[in-house]
Design a protein around this motif. Structure first.
Motif, PDB file in Angstrom:
ATOM      1  N   SER A  40      55.109  13.554 -15.470  1.00  0.00           N
ATOM      2  CA  SER A  40      54.421  14.840 -15.559  1.00  0.00           C
ATOM      3  C   SER A  40      54.843  15.771 -14.434  1.00  0.00           C
ATOM      4  O   SER A  40      55.060  16.969 -14.651  1.00  0.00           O
ATOM      5  CB  SER A  40      52.905  14.618 -15.515  1.00  0.00           C
ATOM      6  N   ILE A  41      54.953  15.236 -13.217  1.00  0.00           N
ATOM      7  CA  ILE A  41      55.383  16.066 -12.087  1.00  0.00           C
ATOM      8  C   ILE A  41      56.817  16.549 -12.294  1.00  0.00           C
ATOM      9  O   ILE A  41      57.148  17.710 -12.003  1.00  0.00           O
ATOM     10  CB  ILE A  41      55.258  15.277 -10.767  1.00  0.00           C
ATOM     11  N   GLY A  42      57.679  15.661 -12.813  1.00  0.00           N
ATOM     12  CA  GLY A  42      59.056  16.066 -13.065  1.00  0.00           C
ATOM     13  C   GLY A  42      59.154  17.183 -14.079  1.00  0.00           C
ATOM     14  O   GLY A  42      59.891  18.170 -13.876  1.00  0.00           O
ATOM     15  N   ILE A  43      58.404  17.067 -15.168  1.00  0.00           N
ATOM     16  CA  ILE A  43      58.428  18.128 -16.181  1.00  0.00           C
ATOM     17  C   ILE A  43      57.831  19.412 -15.624  1.00  0.00           C
ATOM     18  O   ILE A  43      58.338  20.517 -15.866  1.00  0.00           O
ATOM     19  CB  ILE A  43      57.675  17.666 -17.444  1.00  0.00           C
ATOM     20  N   GLY A  44      56.753  19.277 -14.848  1.00  0.00           N
ATOM     21  CA  GLY A  44      56.158  20.461 -14.229  1.00  0.00           C
ATOM     22  C   GLY A  44      57.119  21.155 -13.294  1.00  0.00           C
ATOM     23  O   GLY A  44      57.171  22.394 -13.239  1.00  0.00           O
ATOM     24  N   PHE A  45      57.893  20.381 -12.548  1.00  0.00           N
ATOM     25  CA  PHE A  45      58.892  20.952 -11.650  1.00  0.00           C
ATOM     26  C   PHE A  45      59.919  21.773 -12.424  1.00  0.00           C
ATOM     27  O   PHE A  45      60.249  22.908 -12.042  1.00  0.00           O
ATOM     28  CB  PHE A  45      59.578  19.827 -10.874  1.00  0.00           C
ATOM     29  N   LEU A  46      60.413  21.208 -13.511  1.00  0.00           N
ATOM     30  CA  LEU A  46      61.425  21.919 -14.300  1.00  0.00           C
ATOM     31  C   LEU A  46      60.856  23.187 -14.926  1.00  0.00           C
ATOM     32  O   LEU A  46      61.501  24.242 -14.918  1.00  0.00           O
ATOM     33  CB  LEU A  46      61.979  20.985 -15.381  1.00  0.00           C
ATOM     34  N   VAL A  47      59.640  23.078 -15.473  1.00  0.00           N
ATOM     35  CA  VAL A  47      59.032  24.247 -16.113  1.00  0.00           C
ATOM     36  C   VAL A  47      58.813  25.362 -15.097  1.00  0.00           C
ATOM     37  O   VAL A  47      59.136  26.533 -15.346  1.00  0.00           O
ATOM     38  CB  VAL A  47      57.706  23.844 -16.785  1.00  0.00           C
TER      39      VAL A  47
ATOM     40  N   LEU B 195      62.176  30.867 -11.351  1.00  0.00           N
ATOM     41  CA  LEU B 195      63.573  31.078 -10.960  1.00  0.00           C
ATOM     42  C   LEU B 195      63.725  31.185  -9.445  1.00  0.00           C
ATOM     43  O   LEU B 195      64.573  31.923  -8.940  1.00  0.00           O
ATOM     44  CB  LEU B 195      64.140  32.336 -11.638  1.00  0.00           C
ATOM     45  N   ASN B 196      62.868  30.447  -8.730  1.00  0.00           N
ATOM     46  CA  ASN B 196      62.958  30.433  -7.282  1.00  0.00           C
ATOM     47  C   ASN B 196      62.689  29.016  -6.803  1.00  0.00           C
ATOM     48  O   ASN B 196      61.621  28.456  -7.054  1.00  0.00           O
ATOM     49  CB  ASN B 196      61.961  31.402  -6.652  1.00  0.00           C
ATOM     50  N   ILE B 197      63.661  28.444  -6.079  1.00  0.00           N
ATOM     51  CA  ILE B 197      63.571  27.050  -5.693  1.00  0.00           C
ATOM     52  C   ILE B 197      62.469  26.814  -4.671  1.00  0.00           C
ATOM     53  O   ILE B 197      61.786  25.778  -4.691  1.00  0.00           O
ATOM     54  CB  ILE B 197      64.936  26.560  -5.141  1.00  0.00           C
ATOM     55  N   PHE B 198      62.220  27.784  -3.780  1.00  0.00           N
ATOM     56  CA  PHE B 198      61.226  27.576  -2.731  1.00  0.00           C
ATOM     57  C   PHE B 198      59.808  27.697  -3.272  1.00  0.00           C
ATOM     58  O   PHE B 198      58.923  26.923  -2.883  1.00  0.00           O
ATOM     59  CB  PHE B 198      61.454  28.565  -1.577  1.00  0.00           C
ATOM     60  N   ILE B 199      59.571  28.637  -4.162  1.00  0.00           N
ATOM     61  CA  ILE B 199      58.257  28.721  -4.795  1.00  0.00           C
ATOM     62  C   ILE B 199      57.964  27.426  -5.558  1.00  0.00           C
ATOM     63  O   ILE B 199      56.853  26.892  -5.520  1.00  0.00           O
ATOM     64  CB  ILE B 199      58.201  29.943  -5.739  1.00  0.00           C
TER      65      ILE B 199
ATOM     66  N   TYR C 256      53.235  35.808  -7.268  1.00  0.00           N
ATOM     67  CA  TYR C 256      53.873  36.133  -5.990  1.00  0.00           C
ATOM     68  C   TYR C 256      55.282  36.665  -6.214  1.00  0.00           C
ATOM     69  O   TYR C 256      55.714  37.624  -5.569  1.00  0.00           O
ATOM     70  CB  TYR C 256      53.910  34.888  -5.110  1.00  0.00           C
ATOM     71  N   LYS C 257      55.989  36.067  -7.131  1.00  0.00           N
ATOM     72  CA  LYS C 257      57.373  36.462  -7.356  1.00  0.00           C
ATOM     73  C   LYS C 257      57.485  37.888  -7.898  1.00  0.00           C
ATOM     74  O   LYS C 257      58.387  38.646  -7.516  1.00  0.00           O
ATOM     75  CB  LYS C 257      58.038  35.487  -8.325  1.00  0.00           C
TER      76      LYS C 257
ATOM     77  N   GLN D 202      63.001  39.030  -0.656  1.00  0.00           N
ATOM     78  CA  GLN D 202      64.298  39.701  -0.804  1.00  0.00           C
ATOM     79  C   GLN D 202      65.310  38.813  -1.551  1.00  0.00           C
ATOM     80  O   GLN D 202      66.477  38.711  -1.194  1.00  0.00           O
ATOM     81  CB  GLN D 202      64.855  40.106   0.567  1.00  0.00           C
ATOM     82  N   GLY D 203      64.801  38.121  -2.573  1.00  0.00           N
ATOM     83  CA  GLY D 203      65.670  37.326  -3.425  1.00  0.00           C
ATOM     84  C   GLY D 203      66.114  36.011  -2.848  1.00  0.00           C
ATOM     85  O   GLY D 203      66.964  35.333  -3.440  1.00  0.00           O
ATOM     86  N   PHE D 204      65.538  35.620  -1.694  1.00  0.00           N
ATOM     87  CA  PHE D 204      65.961  34.368  -1.067  1.00  0.00           C
ATOM     88  C   PHE D 204      65.508  33.186  -1.929  1.00  0.00           C
ATOM     89  O   PHE D 204      64.354  33.080  -2.314  1.00  0.00           O
ATOM     90  CB  PHE D 204      65.358  34.253   0.332  1.00  0.00           C
ATOM     91  N   GLY D 205      66.446  32.293  -2.235  1.00  0.00           N
ATOM     92  CA  GLY D 205      66.129  31.119  -3.042  1.00  0.00           C
ATOM     93  C   GLY D 205      66.095  31.391  -4.526  1.00  0.00           C
ATOM     94  O   GLY D 205      65.681  30.525  -5.308  1.00  0.00           O
ATOM     95  N   GLU D 206      66.548  32.590  -4.929  1.00  0.00           N
ATOM     96  CA  GLU D 206      66.510  32.951  -6.338  1.00  0.00           C
ATOM     97  C   GLU D 206      67.610  32.239  -7.116  1.00  0.00           C
ATOM     98  O   GLU D 206      68.703  31.998  -6.598  1.00  0.00           O
ATOM     99  CB  GLU D 206      66.684  34.459  -6.520  1.00  0.00           C
ATOM    100  N   ILE D 207      67.303  31.893  -8.370  1.00  0.00           N
ATOM    101  CA  ILE D 207      68.301  31.394  -9.318  1.00  0.00           C
ATOM    102  C   ILE D 207      68.678  32.571 -10.199  1.00  0.00           C
ATOM    103  O   ILE D 207      67.887  33.019 -11.021  1.00  0.00           O
ATOM    104  CB  ILE D 207      67.758  30.226 -10.151  1.00  0.00           C
ATOM    105  N   SER D 208      69.879  33.120 -10.004  1.00  0.00           N
ATOM    106  CA  SER D 208      70.269  34.372 -10.669  1.00  0.00           C
ATOM    107  C   SER D 208      70.590  34.140 -12.131  1.00  0.00           C
ATOM    108  O   SER D 208      71.174  33.123 -12.520  1.00  0.00           O
ATOM    109  CB  SER D 208      71.496  34.981  -9.974  1.00  0.00           C
ATOM    110  N   CYS D 209      70.192  35.111 -12.935  1.00  0.00           N
ATOM    111  CA  CYS D 209      70.576  35.137 -14.350  1.00  0.00           C
ATOM    112  C   CYS D 209      71.710  36.146 -14.513  1.00  0.00           C
ATOM    113  O   CYS D 209      72.034  36.914 -13.609  1.00  0.00           O
ATOM    114  CB  CYS D 209      69.387  35.533 -15.217  1.00  0.00           C
ATOM    115  N   SER D 210      72.316  36.176 -15.663  1.00  0.00           N
ATOM    116  CA  SER D 210      73.442  37.083 -15.885  1.00  0.00           C
ATOM    117  C   SER D 210      72.971  38.523 -15.868  1.00  0.00           C
ATOM    118  O   SER D 210      71.883  38.839 -16.321  1.00  0.00           O
ATOM    119  CB  SER D 210      74.117  36.768 -17.219  1.00  0.00           C
ATOM    120  N   LYS D 211      73.800  39.364 -15.299  1.00  0.00           N
ATOM    121  CA  LYS D 211      73.447  40.779 -15.200  1.00  0.00           C
ATOM    122  C   LYS D 211      73.301  41.406 -16.578  1.00  0.00           C
ATOM    123  O   LYS D 211      72.472  42.260 -16.808  1.00  0.00           O
ATOM    124  CB  LYS D 211      74.530  41.489 -14.391  1.00  0.00           C
TER     125      LYS D 211
END
Length: 1010
Positions: free
Chosen positions: A781-788, A794-798, A850-851, A928-937
């Protein structure tokens, strides 16, 4: 999304009608084919399926069944020389002389109404007699021996008529007590445990008055508590508890349920359960508040449905909260309908589509889960729609609906997926009921998602359109005059959510982080170090809470009587195990159906007659008896040692056919003759030593062929409920067996270890399944929650901060359960697995909030989050807490534990989410976008163009209008004229709601999309 918003806006009635028709059709189909679940056996399906031990036990259970039916036979067979249960009495010459069979007699505990009084007094015995005449005799039609009570044997010791006990005197009590005191030493020496009669040499020296009617033995062993004449101390004459027995155990089960000896068994059960429901039976000198009665499935089913009324109470409490929050009767009843429709459609899918024939009692919990979480999505959808309309009065209804869907659908989808994942994780369990609950409960959460995205928004839109055409004053959420002064309560709530709480969270962030880290670490210590989370330690699954009459006997009174202590010591005696060859120990039945045990299959490779098999099995037995875990190995003789000795003997005067076969091992042809059933029986009868036990037994099919073989022996290990000790023992013996069974020929490597009766390793197997399944379910459950959360924020730190919060939340929740004395039972494993799904929701809301917050600074973002969704998150927690409170008063432990869990997890998860996760973000949150997982422009620009085309304007997190032509300017996100009122200037910037703060356009941060 835009097309669906258009459909919702213009044709909400079509969507509502479609859902109604869907529900009616699928409900009609499922009710016609299967009807309502009956729950005739609520505890069915609580045994592990598919485990190594479970499969082996089931196979040997089938061997025992087919042996009893005559389809299989065994040899050698010896008469059962084990002693019969301890009992007293002479040859039967009166109804008093019939023995009491201690287990599983229905029995009731009598005690003085006033604590500390002595039940062994004339007035209390007369009161006990009256109690029996009032509460037992009206239902009883049996013989006098069917009732055993203290006052009856007091009369018997005085030689008086036992049919009337209303005239017991102090002299009777004194005389009986004197006899018991004088004879107690014979009881403690074990001389009264055997049937005695005049002239019996075993009873030489025992006075006749000590064994007459077996009265002294019965009084001390069965009818009085252990403190009476404790350890032979005849000065201890106070009786605190006494037991009233009904019927002897040998015929009790059949006679009670068939009604042979009771006028109406249903009336009897209902009478005692209803009487004891409210406390004790009896108000004078004696009372009974505990009993041990074999609860029939019908009675348990009755209480299952009786406690279902608590579901209605839970729903009612949530509806009241819904009404006061939303001020809408329509939405209140729509939420209730949403839950009902979800349960109905899920039942159709479970029974008709999935075709799972077993619907366990545990599945009821899914309904309670829906009641607890069903209102959350309605809060989100309605608040988003209201927020959009409030900040853009000129926006069309379609624009508001699109905004509601774009923000609300994502949030509801994410939280539903994480909750569903937590519920579905139970499918990996080896316990049938948990697997079925995982499938049904997970389906319920996903179907609830469907109705939250179709039925609920359609009702919201339809209500809005009807209210616009025909305003109904009582149903309007807010007054028509937007400038009207808010109420005092509203002003206090606004100050709390927009000023006090944000300030407390951000200003004291280091303190909150430190405090909750300490609490979380303490929770981890409690769960994993001491006192630790333990698995179920009782063979029987608790049905009622431990203060209910039936459970009260087991948890409080059982250890107060000598016969119960004797039985408990017998249960914890040395374990008997067996090593089996020739039987397929895998569970080949339907593991989702406890009524399908599969078929008994034999190992076709096993050949008992081959010389290599004979030699191996003989050597295996020799080596086995040298092991330290075998108890009293000198008492055993190996089966093939006797066969080997007989093969070289002359056949003169021999009844077996193993003689004159030559040296051991013998040929296959000779072995088929020697090891026939009758020959083996004759061999063992004539050659075994009378003081030794032959270890080894062949199993024959109907044609007389030996298809299996087993060694049964007693171990040095006492049975215990401690999982760690049992695990150590099992691993040790199983490892030895695997090391020995390495001969890859004739099926000899397919042997396996299992308990002799199923009781030895049954509880351990359940404990192992629960411990493994629970931990694996939490990890999954924690693993699936992490992925979701990662793909949503789209932020690794959040995501990492949220996972830390959730982990600490689960640890503290489980620690609270440990401190409450909970063990991981079958049901509690469901509760713990749901902790992940229910505690992750708040972190998801806060993390995404927050994001996408428009502010640049960390503290301002946290302010924005609390100002915009803080009250909605708190309301979701309150409604779930209210549902838990309602069902925590249930009689069944299932409901009580689930209600307690809901209250704990909502309180702890809200506190950690609000006072740990948000302070953490305010100190080290990404910006300021720190830790963001970017999507295609390209995808970002396409989404941006779609938003502009659909709405022509954007809303920030606070619902403020942002003109699409000036999105890059922060000035467009605040008040149009960028003015702050004098009252607002008195408040520091960080204390103001986000809509009242001024931002410098010099360093704008582009708005981020939800």
């Amino acid at each position: 999304m835009k097309r669906y918003a258009w459909l919702l806006t213009n044709y909400p009635q079509v969507i509502i009608l479609f859902d109604i028709v869907l529900v009616v059709v699928v409900t009609s189909i499922s009710m016609t084919l299967y009807g309502l679940p009956a729950f005739k056996e609520p505890l069915k399906g609580v045994s592990p399926r598919g485990t190594v031990i479970g499969g082996r036990q089931k196979a040997m259970g089938q061997v025992a069944d087919e042996t009893a039916s005559g389809e299989l036979t065994t040899a050698p067979r010896f008469p059962d020389s084990s002693p019969s249960p301890s009992q007293s009495g002479t040859a039967v010459f009166s109804c008093l002389d019939e023995p009491i069979m201690g287990l599983p007699n229905p029995r009731m505990v009598l005690e003085p109404t006033t604590s500390g009084k002595n039940l062994l007094s004339a007035e209390h015995l007369r009161a006990a007699c009256e109690w029996e005449n009032k509460h037992v005799r009206p239902f009883h039609k049996g013989r006098c021996s069917d009732l055993h009570s203290l006052h009856l044997y007091i009369r018997a010791l005085n030689g008086k008529n036992i049919s009337d006990c209303s005239d017991i005197s102090d002299a009777d009590v004194t005389m009986a007590l004197k006899i018991v005191q004088n004879c107690s030493r014979y009881y403690f020496d074990g001389l009264l445990a055997r049937p005695c009669a005049p002239g019996n040499p075993a009873c030489a020296g025992v006075p006749q008055q000590c064994y007459k009617h077996g009265a002294v033995y019965k009084i001390l062993h069965y009818l009085t508590d252990v403190d009476f004449v404790k350890d032979g101390d005849t000065t201890k004459t106070t009786v605190a508890y006494s037991v009233l027995y009904i019927r002897n155990a040998r015929d009790m089960l059949h006679d009670i349920w068939m009604g042979d000896w009771f006028a109406d068994p249903d009336e009897l059960r209902d009478y005692y359960m209803d009487e004891l429901d409210g406390g004790a039976v009896g108000k004078d000198l004696v009372k009974s508040r505990a009993m041990s009665l074999n609860v029939a499935p019908e009675t348990l089913t009755k209480y299952v449905f009786k406690d279902l009324m608590l579901f209605g109470v839970a729903m009612g409490s949530i509806l009241i909260l819904l009404f006061f929050y939303l001020r809408s009767v329509v939405l209140m009843f729509a939420t209730m309908a949403n839950v009902g429709c979800t349960i109905s459609v899920s039942y159709f899918l479970y029974m008709v589509v999935y075709r799972i024939p077993f619907f366990p009692f545990m599945n009821i919990v899914a309904g309670l889960l829906l009641i607890a979480i069903g209102a959350d999505g309605v809060f989100i959808l309605y608040d988003l729609k209201e927020e959009a309309q409030r900040h853009d009065k000129d926006a069309s209804l379609e624009t508001a609906v699109l905004k509601m869907l774009k923000h609300g659908a994502l949030s509801i989808f994410v939280t539903s997926c994480t909750t569903a994942a937590a519920v579905f994780s139970n499918v990996i369990s080896n316990v049938t009921s948990l697997r079925c609950f995982g499938i049904y409960g997970g389906t319920c959460v996903l179907i609830n998602l469907w109705f939250l995205l179709t039925f609920a928004p359609a009702v919201i839109v339809l209500r809005e359109k009807v209210n616009a055409r025909h305003p109904i004053k009582c149903c309007r959420t807010r007054p028509e005059d937007e400038d009207a002064s808010p109420s005092r309560l509203s002003r206090v709530a606004t100050l709390f959510w927009k000023t006090y709480l944000p300030n407390a969270v951000t200003r004291f962030a280091p303190l909150w982080i430190t405090l909750f880290l300490i609490i979380g670490i303490a929770g981890l210590i409690v769960v994993f170090v001491a006192p630790k989370l333990k698995v179920q330690s009782e063979r029987e699954y608790p049905i009622f809470h431990n203060k209910q009459a039936f459970e009260l006997y087991r948890w409080h009174y059982r250890e107060s009587f000598r016969f119960e202590l004797e039985q408990m010591a017998r249960e914890r005696s040395r374990m008997n195990v067996q090593v089996v060859w020739g039987v397929d120990g895998t569970d080949n039945g339907n593991q989702f159906n406890p009524d399908d045990p599969g078929t008994l299959r034999f190992d076709g490779d096993f050949d008992l007659y081959h010389p290599d098999s004979q030699k191996f099995l003989r050597q295996f037995c020799t080596d086995l008896l040298k092991q330290s875990f075998v108890y009293d190995a000198s008492n055993y003789e190996c089966f093939f040692d006797l066969v080997a000795g007989a093969t070289t003997e002359s056949c003169v005067n021999k009844r077996h056919r193993c003689c004159d076969k030559g040296p051991f091992p013998i040929t296959v042809f000779d072995a088929r003759d020697c090891l026939k059933n009758d020959s083996v029986q004759a061999l063992m009868t004539s050659t075994r030593q009378p003081n030794k036990t032959v270890i080894g037994q062949a199993i024959y099919d109907s044609s007389g062929k030996a298809v299996a073989f087993r060694y049964s022996f007693q171990t040095n290990e006492n049975w215990t409920t401690d999982y760690s000790d049992m695990n150590t023992f099992y691993k040790k013996v199983d490892r030895y067996m695997k090391d020995q069974l390495t001969v890859d020929a004739h099926g000899l490597d397919n042997g396996w270890l299992v308990g002799l009766t199923g009781l030895e390793l049954g509880l351990y197997d359940l404990q192992d399944a629960l411990s493994r399944g629970t931990l694996l379910g939490i990890a999954l459950s924690i693993g699936i929650g992490f992925l979701v959360l990662l793909f949503t924020s789209l932020n690794i730190f959040i995501t990492l901060y949220a996972m830390l919060t959730i982990s600490l939340t689960i640890a503290v929740t489980m620690a609270a359960l440990v401190l409450l004395g909970w063990e991981v039972t079958l049901f509690d494993s469901i509760v713990i697995s749901l902790a992940v799904g229910l505690s992750i929701d708040f972190s998801i809301h806060y993390g995404i909030g927050y994001k996408v917050a428009p502010s640049q600074h960390r503290k301002d973002r946290v302010h924005d989050v609390l100002c915009s969704i803080g009250s909605a998150v708190a309301m979701a927690a309150i409604t779930t807490f209210a549902a838990g409170t309602s069902v925590s008063f249930g009689l069944l432990v299932t409901y009580k534990h689930f209600g307690t869990f809901l209250m704990l997890v909502m309180t702890i998860s809200w506190c950690f989410g609000t006072l740990f996760f948000l302070p953490l973000l305010s100190v080290v949150g990404p910006r300021q976008g720190f830790g963001e997982i970017s999507c295609s422009k390209k995808n970002d620009e396409a989404e941006k163009a779609e938003d502009e085309e659909a709405t022509g304007s954007e809303y920030n997190m606070n619902g403020q209008v942002q003109d699409s032509s000036n999105k890059g300017s922060f000035s467009s996100m605040v008040k149009p004229d960028n003015r702050v009122s004098p009252d607002e200037m008195k408040t520091p910037p960080h204390s103001r709601p986000a809509s009242q703060r001024q931002h410098r356009p010099a360093s704008p941060e582009p708005p981020q999309k939800y």
